[in-house]
Design a protein around this motif. Sequence first.
Motif, PDB file in Angstrom:
ATOM      1  N   VAL A 212       0.841  -1.197   0.000  1.00  0.00           N
ATOM      2  CA  VAL A 212       0.000   0.000   0.000  1.00  0.00           C
ATOM      3  C   VAL A 212       0.875   1.246   0.000  1.00  0.00           C
ATOM      4  CG1 VAL A 212      -1.786   1.290   1.230  1.00  0.00           C
ATOM      5  CG2 VAL A 212      -1.836  -1.217   1.216  1.00  0.00           C
ATOM      6  N   LEU A 213       0.610   2.158  -0.936  1.00  0.00           N
ATOM      7  CA  LEU A 213       1.277   3.446  -0.984  1.00  0.00           C
ATOM      8  C   LEU A 213       0.266   4.543  -0.694  1.00  0.00           C
ATOM      9  CD1 LEU A 213       3.645   3.030  -4.078  1.00  0.00           C
ATOM     10  CD2 LEU A 213       4.090   2.510  -1.684  1.00  0.00           C
ATOM     11  N   ILE A 214       0.745   5.773  -0.659  1.00  0.00           N
ATOM     12  CA  ILE A 214      -0.111   6.898  -0.265  1.00  0.00           C
ATOM     13  C   ILE A 214      -1.263   7.084  -1.252  1.00  0.00           C
ATOM     14  CG2 ILE A 214       1.153   8.718  -1.492  1.00  0.00           C
ATOM     15  CD1 ILE A 214      -0.114   8.951   2.136  1.00  0.00           C
ATOM     16  N   GLY A 215      -1.014   6.809  -2.536  1.00  0.00           N
ATOM     17  CA  GLY A 215      -2.085   6.923  -3.525  1.00  0.00           C
ATOM     18  C   GLY A 215      -3.195   5.935  -3.266  1.00  0.00           C
ATOM     19  N   ASN A 216      -2.848   4.723  -2.792  1.00  0.00           N
ATOM     20  CA  ASN A 216      -3.868   3.732  -2.452  1.00  0.00           C
ATOM     21  C   ASN A 216      -4.698   4.163  -1.261  1.00  0.00           C
ATOM     22  OD1 ASN A 216      -1.123   1.867  -3.202  1.00  0.00           O
ATOM     23  ND2 ASN A 216      -2.961   1.514  -4.404  1.00  0.00           N
ATOM     24  N   LEU A 217      -4.050   4.823  -0.291  1.00  0.00           N
ATOM     25  CA  LEU A 217      -4.796   5.341   0.858  1.00  0.00           C
ATOM     26  C   LEU A 217      -5.827   6.380   0.430  1.00  0.00           C
ATOM     27  CD1 LEU A 217      -2.264   5.912   3.808  1.00  0.00           C
ATOM     28  CD2 LEU A 217      -4.139   4.273   3.677  1.00  0.00           C
ATOM     29  N   ILE A 218      -5.400   7.301  -0.427  1.00  0.00           N
ATOM     30  CA  ILE A 218      -6.310   8.350  -0.897  1.00  0.00           C
ATOM     31  C   ILE A 218      -7.485   7.728  -1.644  1.00  0.00           C
ATOM     32  CG2 ILE A 218      -6.511  10.345  -2.437  1.00  0.00           C
ATOM     33  CD1 ILE A 218      -3.549  10.932  -1.814  1.00  0.00           C
ATOM     34  N   GLU A 219      -7.187   6.782  -2.528  1.00  0.00           N
ATOM     35  CA  GLU A 219      -8.259   6.106  -3.277  1.00  0.00           C
ATOM     36  C   GLU A 219      -9.210   5.396  -2.325  1.00  0.00           C
ATOM     37  OE1 GLU A 219      -8.720   2.643  -6.720  1.00  0.00           O
ATOM     38  OE2 GLU A 219      -7.147   2.544  -5.186  1.00  0.00           O
ATOM     39  N   ASN A 220      -8.673   4.733  -1.313  1.00  0.00           N
ATOM     40  CA  ASN A 220      -9.498   3.972  -0.382  1.00  0.00           C
ATOM     41  C   ASN A 220     -10.444   4.873   0.398  1.00  0.00           C
ATOM     42  OD1 ASN A 220     -10.109   1.459   1.227  1.00  0.00           O
ATOM     43  ND2 ASN A 220      -9.290   2.745   2.866  1.00  0.00           N
ATOM     44  N   TYR A 221      -9.913   6.014   0.878  1.00  0.00           N
ATOM     45  CA  TYR A 221     -10.765   6.890   1.696  1.00  0.00           C
ATOM     46  C   TYR A 221     -11.776   7.667   0.866  1.00  0.00           C
ATOM     47  CZ  TYR A 221      -8.423   5.947   6.073  1.00  0.00           C
ATOM     48  OH  TYR A 221      -7.965   5.321   7.211  1.00  0.00           O
ATOM     49  N   PHE A 222     -11.519   7.851  -0.410  1.00  0.00           N
ATOM     50  CA  PHE A 222     -12.485   8.532  -1.260  1.00  0.00           C
ATOM     51  C   PHE A 222     -13.553   7.569  -1.793  1.00  0.00           C
ATOM     52  CE2 PHE A 222      -9.702  12.247  -1.586  1.00  0.00           C
ATOM     53  CZ  PHE A 222     -10.643  13.268  -1.651  1.00  0.00           C
ATOM     54  N   ILE A 223     -13.131   6.360  -2.200  1.00  0.00           N
ATOM     55  CA  ILE A 223     -14.042   5.453  -2.898  1.00  0.00           C
ATOM     56  C   ILE A 223     -14.631   4.396  -1.975  1.00  0.00           C
ATOM     57  CG2 ILE A 223     -14.195   3.729  -4.752  1.00  0.00           C
ATOM     58  CD1 ILE A 223     -12.078   5.286  -6.259  1.00  0.00           C
ATOM     59  N   SER A 224     -13.787   3.721  -1.208  1.00  0.00           N
ATOM     60  CA  SER A 224     -14.267   2.606  -0.389  1.00  0.00           C
ATOM     61  C   SER A 224     -14.867   3.072   0.931  1.00  0.00           C
ATOM     62  CB  SER A 224     -13.122   1.620  -0.119  1.00  0.00           C
ATOM     63  OG  SER A 224     -12.579   1.129  -1.330  1.00  0.00           O
ATOM     64  N   THR A 225     -14.100   3.855   1.694  1.00  0.00           N
ATOM     65  CA  THR A 225     -14.553   4.287   3.020  1.00  0.00           C
ATOM     66  C   THR A 225     -15.567   5.423   2.951  1.00  0.00           C
ATOM     67  OG1 THR A 225     -12.367   3.694   3.845  1.00  0.00           O
ATOM     68  CG2 THR A 225     -13.752   5.018   5.300  1.00  0.00           C
ATOM     69  N   GLY A 226     -15.395   6.317   1.989  1.00  0.00           N
ATOM     70  CA  GLY A 226     -16.303   7.458   1.875  1.00  0.00           C
ATOM     71  C   GLY A 226     -15.957   8.608   2.802  1.00  0.00           C
ATOM     72  N   ASP A 227     -14.787   8.551   3.421  1.00  0.00           N
ATOM     73  CA  ASP A 227     -14.342   9.627   4.311  1.00  0.00           C
ATOM     74  C   ASP A 227     -13.577  10.646   3.473  1.00  0.00           C
ATOM     75  OD1 ASP A 227     -13.474  11.265   6.313  1.00  0.00           O
ATOM     76  OD2 ASP A 227     -12.655   9.662   7.575  1.00  0.00           O
ATOM     77  N   TRP A 228     -14.311  11.528   2.804  1.00  0.00           N
ATOM     78  CA  TRP A 228     -13.703  12.505   1.901  1.00  0.00           C
ATOM     79  C   TRP A 228     -12.853  13.519   2.648  1.00  0.00           C
ATOM     80  CZ3 TRP A 228     -17.101  14.152  -2.830  1.00  0.00           C
ATOM     81  CH2 TRP A 228     -17.519  12.993  -3.508  1.00  0.00           C
ATOM     82  N   ASN A 229     -13.216  13.808   3.883  1.00  0.00           N
ATOM     83  CA  ASN A 229     -12.476  14.816   4.647  1.00  0.00           C
ATOM     84  C   ASN A 229     -11.053  14.335   4.948  1.00  0.00           C
ATOM     85  OD1 ASN A 229     -15.540  14.856   5.525  1.00  0.00           O
ATOM     86  ND2 ASN A 229     -14.769  16.950   5.674  1.00  0.00           N
ATOM     87  N   PHE A 230     -10.932  13.112   5.438  1.00  0.00           N
ATOM     88  CA  PHE A 230      -9.599  12.574   5.728  1.00  0.00           C
ATOM     89  C   PHE A 230      -8.839  12.302   4.431  1.00  0.00           C
ATOM     90  CE2 PHE A 230      -6.764   9.026   7.249  1.00  0.00           C
ATOM     91  CZ  PHE A 230      -5.940   9.859   7.982  1.00  0.00           C
ATOM     92  N   GLY A 231      -9.539  11.810   3.412  1.00  0.00           N
ATOM     93  CA  GLY A 231      -8.899  11.601   2.112  1.00  0.00           C
ATOM     94  C   GLY A 231      -8.381  12.902   1.528  1.00  0.00           C
ATOM     95  N   SER A 232      -9.132  13.991   1.709  1.00  0.00           N
ATOM     96  CA  SER A 232      -8.685  15.298   1.224  1.00  0.00           C
ATOM     97  C   SER A 232      -7.482  15.792   1.997  1.00  0.00           C
ATOM     98  CB  SER A 232      -9.831  16.315   1.339  1.00  0.00           C
ATOM     99  OG  SER A 232     -10.917  15.957   0.517  1.00  0.00           O
ATOM    100  N   ALA A 233      -7.441  15.510   3.297  1.00  0.00           N
ATOM    101  CA  ALA A 233      -6.286  15.912   4.109  1.00  0.00           C
ATOM    102  C   ALA A 233      -5.024  15.195   3.629  1.00  0.00           C
ATOM    103  CB  ALA A 233      -6.547  15.606   5.582  1.00  0.00           C
ATOM    104  N   ILE A 234      -5.138  13.886   3.350  1.00  0.00           N
ATOM    105  CA  ILE A 234      -3.988  13.145   2.833  1.00  0.00           C
ATOM    106  C   ILE A 234      -3.575  13.698   1.474  1.00  0.00           C
ATOM    107  CG2 ILE A 234      -3.126  10.880   2.167  1.00  0.00           C
ATOM    108  CD1 ILE A 234      -5.177   9.626   4.038  1.00  0.00           C
ATOM    109  N   SER A 235      -4.563  14.009   0.627  1.00  0.00           N
ATOM    110  CA  SER A 235      -4.270  14.569  -0.698  1.00  0.00           C
ATOM    111  C   SER A 235      -3.550  15.903  -0.584  1.00  0.00           C
ATOM    112  CB  SER A 235      -5.568  14.747  -1.493  1.00  0.00           C
ATOM    113  OG  SER A 235      -6.254  13.531  -1.648  1.00  0.00           O
ATOM    114  N   LEU A 236      -3.962  16.721   0.373  1.00  0.00           N
ATOM    115  CA  LEU A 236      -3.335  18.027   0.561  1.00  0.00           C
ATOM    116  C   LEU A 236      -1.901  17.880   1.047  1.00  0.00           C
ATOM    117  CD1 LEU A 236      -4.004  21.011   0.244  1.00  0.00           C
ATOM    118  CD2 LEU A 236      -4.752  21.051   2.623  1.00  0.00           C
TER     119      LEU A 236
END
Length: 259
Positions: A212-236
């Motif tokens: 798992v790399l950082i891009g996989n984490l972002i994808e997971n929190y946006f698509i699978s988990t649905g936690d856009w706020n935390f996914g956006s923080a990682i993206s930022l």
Amino acid sequence: MKSFSRMTYPYIAWMIIMIVVPMLMIVLYAFTTQGNDVLTLQFTLQNFVRFFEDSIFPNVLWRSLKIAINTTIICIIIGYPCAYAISKLQGNKQGLMVLLITLPMWINMLVRTYAWRGILNDVPMSSELKVYVGMVYNFLPFMILQIHTSLTKMDQNLIVAANDLGANKWQAFLKVTLPLSLPGVISGITLVFLPAVSSFFIPKLLGGGDFVLIGNLIENYFISTGDWNFGSAISLIMAIIILISMYITKKLDHEKETN
């Protein structure tokens, strides 16, 4: 002149819609709490605190940076001799080699990665090594082409002058060719490191879900988990790292040009 400037309006509008607005939305989500049906504008830093409090997330970030740095180094080690050898060929042969290098890039990167997944499926190697193979294969042409461009633009009379002054081939390479080709190397580093550090489908397909790399984490929190706020923080956080790396490479390139 004004009529020509008006022609840029559609492009500016397109950039605002496709780049600026999504980036603003990422920033907004990153600094707000998670809502249910609608975004609640309750600003917080908890998303960033959560990222650095749990050791898993910084470890994934470090692993992504390590993979990207190692991929870039491997691409330099392989790409520079290839670009140098191609630059020494005659015009038609040189053009043919450049075509052969760019030919795989005409196929979608996802399709190429799926092909490597089939090739490496039964090969006894670690998931990390498979990811490196996919990374280097997909990003190596960017390094070769950038270095090749710098080498072909170099004035060959400088090599002749170095030889006339008593320098052998190795000395001429170290004193003339290598310094003049560094702008191409720096451009290649930018074009390899940036997509490598944010890649998500290469480790997903070739790593078998175990890498798992950082891009996989972002994808997971946006698509699978649905936690856009935390996914956006990682993206930022990732965007800030990319901007810093771009600034460093640009500064190095500028210093090289001034010297």
